[in-house]
Design a protein around this motif. Structure first.
Motif, PDB file in Angstrom:
ATOM      1  N   LEU A 170      63.575  25.536  -9.490  1.00  0.00           N
ATOM      2  CA  LEU A 170      64.565  26.372 -10.165  1.00  0.00           C
ATOM      3  C   LEU A 170      65.163  25.737 -11.422  1.00  0.00           C
ATOM      4  O   LEU A 170      65.816  26.437 -12.198  1.00  0.00           O
ATOM      5  CB  LEU A 170      65.703  26.715  -9.199  1.00  0.00           C
ATOM      6  CG  LEU A 170      65.331  27.575  -7.989  1.00  0.00           C
ATOM      7  CD1 LEU A 170      66.568  27.877  -7.158  1.00  0.00           C
ATOM      8  CD2 LEU A 170      64.656  28.877  -8.428  1.00  0.00           C
ATOM      9  N   LEU A 171      64.953  24.438 -11.622  1.00  0.00           N
ATOM     10  CA  LEU A 171      65.565  23.781 -12.775  1.00  0.00           C
ATOM     11  C   LEU A 171      65.178  24.413 -14.113  1.00  0.00           C
ATOM     12  O   LEU A 171      66.059  24.674 -14.942  1.00  0.00           O
ATOM     13  CB  LEU A 171      65.224  22.287 -12.770  1.00  0.00           C
ATOM     14  CG  LEU A 171      65.871  21.458 -13.895  1.00  0.00           C
ATOM     15  CD1 LEU A 171      67.396  21.552 -13.820  1.00  0.00           C
ATOM     16  CD2 LEU A 171      65.407  20.003 -13.826  1.00  0.00           C
ATOM     17  N   PRO A 172      63.884  24.702 -14.380  1.00  0.00           N
ATOM     18  CA  PRO A 172      63.562  25.364 -15.659  1.00  0.00           C
ATOM     19  C   PRO A 172      64.234  26.718 -15.803  1.00  0.00           C
ATOM     20  O   PRO A 172      64.701  27.071 -16.905  1.00  0.00           O
ATOM     21  CB  PRO A 172      62.028  25.508 -15.606  1.00  0.00           C
ATOM     22  CG  PRO A 172      61.578  24.471 -14.630  1.00  0.00           C
ATOM     23  CD  PRO A 172      62.664  24.381 -13.603  1.00  0.00           C
ATOM     24  N   LEU A 173      64.304  27.477 -14.712  1.00  0.00           N
ATOM     25  CA  LEU A 173      64.974  28.781 -14.766  1.00  0.00           C
ATOM     26  C   LEU A 173      66.470  28.618 -14.961  1.00  0.00           C
ATOM     27  O   LEU A 173      67.105  29.409 -15.680  1.00  0.00           O
ATOM     28  CB  LEU A 173      64.694  29.564 -13.478  1.00  0.00           C
ATOM     29  CG  LEU A 173      63.224  29.949 -13.232  1.00  0.00           C
ATOM     30  CD1 LEU A 173      63.079  30.616 -11.871  1.00  0.00           C
ATOM     31  CD2 LEU A 173      62.724  30.865 -14.328  1.00  0.00           C
ATOM     32  N   ALA A 174      67.055  27.592 -14.335  1.00  0.00           N
ATOM     33  CA  ALA A 174      68.486  27.351 -14.479  1.00  0.00           C
ATOM     34  C   ALA A 174      68.839  26.991 -15.919  1.00  0.00           C
ATOM     35  O   ALA A 174      69.892  27.395 -16.440  1.00  0.00           O
ATOM     36  CB  ALA A 174      68.940  26.241 -13.533  1.00  0.00           C
ATOM     37  N   ILE A 175      67.963  26.242 -16.576  1.00  0.00           N
ATOM     38  CA  ILE A 175      68.185  25.916 -17.990  1.00  0.00           C
ATOM     39  C   ILE A 175      68.166  27.192 -18.825  1.00  0.00           C
ATOM     40  O   ILE A 175      69.012  27.394 -19.713  1.00  0.00           O
ATOM     41  CB  ILE A 175      67.123  24.913 -18.477  1.00  0.00           C
ATOM     42  CG1 ILE A 175      67.283  23.567 -17.765  1.00  0.00           C
ATOM     43  CG2 ILE A 175      67.215  24.726 -19.993  1.00  0.00           C
ATOM     44  CD1 ILE A 175      66.179  22.578 -18.057  1.00  0.00           C
ATOM     45  N   CYS A 176      67.213  28.070 -18.540  1.00  0.00           N
ATOM     46  CA  CYS A 176      67.116  29.341 -19.283  1.00  0.00           C
ATOM     47  C   CYS A 176      68.346  30.217 -19.052  1.00  0.00           C
ATOM     48  O   CYS A 176      68.907  30.772 -20.006  1.00  0.00           O
ATOM     49  CB  CYS A 176      65.850  30.085 -18.877  1.00  0.00           C
ATOM     50  SG  CYS A 176      64.305  29.267 -19.365  1.00  0.00           S
ATOM     51  N   THR A 177      68.768  30.361 -17.787  1.00  0.00           N
ATOM     52  CA  THR A 177      69.921  31.212 -17.507  1.00  0.00           C
ATOM     53  C   THR A 177      71.211  30.603 -18.051  1.00  0.00           C
ATOM     54  O   THR A 177      72.116  31.323 -18.468  1.00  0.00           O
ATOM     55  CB  THR A 177      70.063  31.443 -15.990  1.00  0.00           C
ATOM     56  OG1 THR A 177      70.163  30.180 -15.309  1.00  0.00           O
ATOM     57  CG2 THR A 177      68.880  32.226 -15.450  1.00  0.00           C
ATOM     58  N   PHE A 178      71.288  29.276 -18.066  1.00  0.00           N
ATOM     59  CA  PHE A 178      72.466  28.628 -18.629  1.00  0.00           C
ATOM     60  C   PHE A 178      72.614  28.978 -20.107  1.00  0.00           C
ATOM     61  O   PHE A 178      73.709  29.337 -20.569  1.00  0.00           O
ATOM     62  CB  PHE A 178      72.371  27.108 -18.452  1.00  0.00           C
ATOM     63  CG  PHE A 178      73.514  26.356 -19.072  1.00  0.00           C
ATOM     64  CD1 PHE A 178      74.745  26.281 -18.432  1.00  0.00           C
ATOM     65  CD2 PHE A 178      73.367  25.736 -20.309  1.00  0.00           C
ATOM     66  CE1 PHE A 178      75.810  25.603 -19.011  1.00  0.00           C
ATOM     67  CE2 PHE A 178      74.417  25.051 -20.891  1.00  0.00           C
ATOM     68  CZ  PHE A 178      75.641  24.977 -20.243  1.00  0.00           C
ATOM     69  N   PHE A 179      71.528  28.881 -20.850  1.00  0.00           N
ATOM     70  CA  PHE A 179      71.600  29.187 -22.282  1.00  0.00           C
ATOM     71  C   PHE A 179      71.708  30.696 -22.536  1.00  0.00           C
ATOM     72  O   PHE A 179      72.386  31.119 -23.470  1.00  0.00           O
ATOM     73  CB  PHE A 179      70.383  28.614 -23.014  1.00  0.00           C
ATOM     74  CG  PHE A 179      70.481  27.140 -23.273  1.00  0.00           C
ATOM     75  CD1 PHE A 179      71.274  26.654 -24.297  1.00  0.00           C
ATOM     76  CD2 PHE A 179      69.789  26.232 -22.481  1.00  0.00           C
ATOM     77  CE1 PHE A 179      71.382  25.288 -24.535  1.00  0.00           C
ATOM     78  CE2 PHE A 179      69.891  24.871 -22.705  1.00  0.00           C
ATOM     79  CZ  PHE A 179      70.692  24.392 -23.746  1.00  0.00           C
ATOM     80  N   ALA A 180      71.048  31.498 -21.695  1.00  0.00           N
ATOM     81  CA  ALA A 180      71.071  32.949 -21.907  1.00  0.00           C
ATOM     82  C   ALA A 180      72.406  33.558 -21.511  1.00  0.00           C
ATOM     83  O   ALA A 180      72.939  34.422 -22.233  1.00  0.00           O
ATOM     84  CB  ALA A 180      69.945  33.603 -21.112  1.00  0.00           C
ATOM     85  N   TYR A 181      72.972  33.124 -20.370  1.00  0.00           N
ATOM     86  CA  TYR A 181      74.192  33.721 -19.857  1.00  0.00           C
ATOM     87  C   TYR A 181      75.436  32.921 -20.243  1.00  0.00           C
ATOM     88  O   TYR A 181      76.346  33.440 -20.905  1.00  0.00           O
ATOM     89  CB  TYR A 181      74.123  33.836 -18.328  1.00  0.00           C
ATOM     90  CG  TYR A 181      73.005  34.698 -17.797  1.00  0.00           C
ATOM     91  CD1 TYR A 181      72.396  35.656 -18.593  1.00  0.00           C
ATOM     92  CD2 TYR A 181      72.551  34.553 -16.486  1.00  0.00           C
ATOM     93  CE1 TYR A 181      71.367  36.453 -18.105  1.00  0.00           C
ATOM     94  CE2 TYR A 181      71.523  35.344 -15.992  1.00  0.00           C
ATOM     95  CZ  TYR A 181      70.938  36.285 -16.804  1.00  0.00           C
ATOM     96  OH  TYR A 181      69.924  37.066 -16.314  1.00  0.00           O
ATOM     97  N   THR A 182      75.461  31.647 -19.848  1.00  0.00           N
ATOM     98  CA  THR A 182      76.666  30.840 -20.047  1.00  0.00           C
ATOM     99  C   THR A 182      76.948  30.596 -21.525  1.00  0.00           C
ATOM    100  O   THR A 182      78.108  30.635 -21.952  1.00  0.00           O
ATOM    101  CB  THR A 182      76.525  29.496 -19.308  1.00  0.00           C
ATOM    102  OG1 THR A 182      76.257  29.756 -17.921  1.00  0.00           O
ATOM    103  CG2 THR A 182      77.789  28.674 -19.433  1.00  0.00           C
ATOM    104  N   ILE A 183      75.904  30.324 -22.300  1.00  0.00           N
ATOM    105  CA  ILE A 183      76.076  30.085 -23.734  1.00  0.00           C
ATOM    106  C   ILE A 183      75.892  31.365 -24.538  1.00  0.00           C
ATOM    107  O   ILE A 183      76.634  31.633 -25.484  1.00  0.00           O
ATOM    108  CB  ILE A 183      75.091  29.006 -24.219  1.00  0.00           C
ATOM    109  CG1 ILE A 183      75.273  27.708 -23.422  1.00  0.00           C
ATOM    110  CG2 ILE A 183      75.258  28.747 -25.722  1.00  0.00           C
ATOM    111  CD1 ILE A 183      76.637  27.077 -23.581  1.00  0.00           C
TER     112      ILE A 183
END
Length: 259
Positions: A170-183
């Motif tokens: 899940l780490l690659p997906l978590a990086i994507c969702t962090f930048f897409a949603y959180t940022i």
């Protein structure tokens, strides 16, 4: 949630007090997972408040789906904004088709888009804390006490260096969702508000005079009000950016609660 937000926005319901209450209970709900020995009653109260964070755990999905693992729940949570986007696109196509083919209209075929965008922005604002916290859970690895040379996920007791494990998957997906949603969400919002800051202040002054609900009384900022007013109408005209401060506070709270 999408339908409820659409109806409230369509009827111009003032969500200022609701927003303040939801923000408050969302923050309180995070205390349930803090490293504090709360009394059982207080901990149960915090857990009930997690409904304001759209916490799926409160529904105990494992009871009806025994094989449901953390990975599946994480993917489902992260897919919620995508599902909402798909629903809004379907609603847009349905509305456009109704106007064009049923009512035979050729003008103002996209007049409903402002309402759909406003609903999406409000929905994402309320989900921001939960999405951010869930994304950050994948980054939260810590050693045991005493240490055994490995780090483990806090949310699920599993080695972070386990090949094919939850963290590695899940780490690659978590990086994507962090930048897409959180940022991404506050970044898009900050660009919109910065570029339209003068119109926001003008619209707020018109709102203070209880006018501006029509193009005649609000020729410059009418579309802006319809699309983004929920993001600034709580605040004074000079503080058009304050929603970004609140979102930054949510991020810092989610970060400190986990890291």
């Amino acid at each position: 949630l999408c339908a409820g937000g659409y109806i409230l926005n369509k009827n111009s319901v003032n969500l200022a007090f609701v927003s303040i209450g939801v923000d408050y209970f969302q923050i309180l709900a995070l205390f349930a997972n803090s490293r504090v020995e709360w009394p059982p009653f207080i901990k149960d109260l915090f857990h009930m408040m997690s409904v304001f964070n759209f916490n799926l755990e409160i529904t105990a999905p494992e009871c009806s789906i025994p094989d449901l693992g953390y990975k599946t729940k994480w993917l489902f949570i992260m897919a919620l904004p995508l599902a909402a986007t798909a629903m809004f696109l379907v609603a847009h196509v349905a509305q456009w088709s109704k106007k064009r083919f049923v009512q035979g209209r050729r003008k103002k075929l996209n007049s409903h888009v402002n309402l759909l965008v406003a609903t999406f922005m409000v929905m994402f604002y309320y989900m921001y804390l939960y999405l951010t916290r869930t994304s950050l859970e994948i980054f939260n690895c810590a050693p045991t006490d005493p240490p055994d040379g490995h780090e483990y996920l806090e949310v699920v007791f599993e080695r972070c260096d386990e090949p094919g494990g939850i963290h590695q998957t899940l780490l690659p997906l978590a990086i994507c969702t962090f930048f897409a949603y959180t940022i991404g969400y506050p970044l898009v919002l900050s660009i919109v508000l910065w570029r339209n800051r003068e119109l926001v202040m003008e619209d707020q002054l018109l709102r203070a005079m209880e006018v501006g609900n029509t193009r005649l009384t609000n020729p410059n900022a009418y579309d802006l009000r319809k699309r983004y007013h929920k993001m600034y109408y709580h605040f004074r005209p000079d503080f058009w950016y304050w929603i970004l401060v609140i979102i930054a506070r949510k991020f810092l709270i989610a970060f400190t609660a986990l890291m």
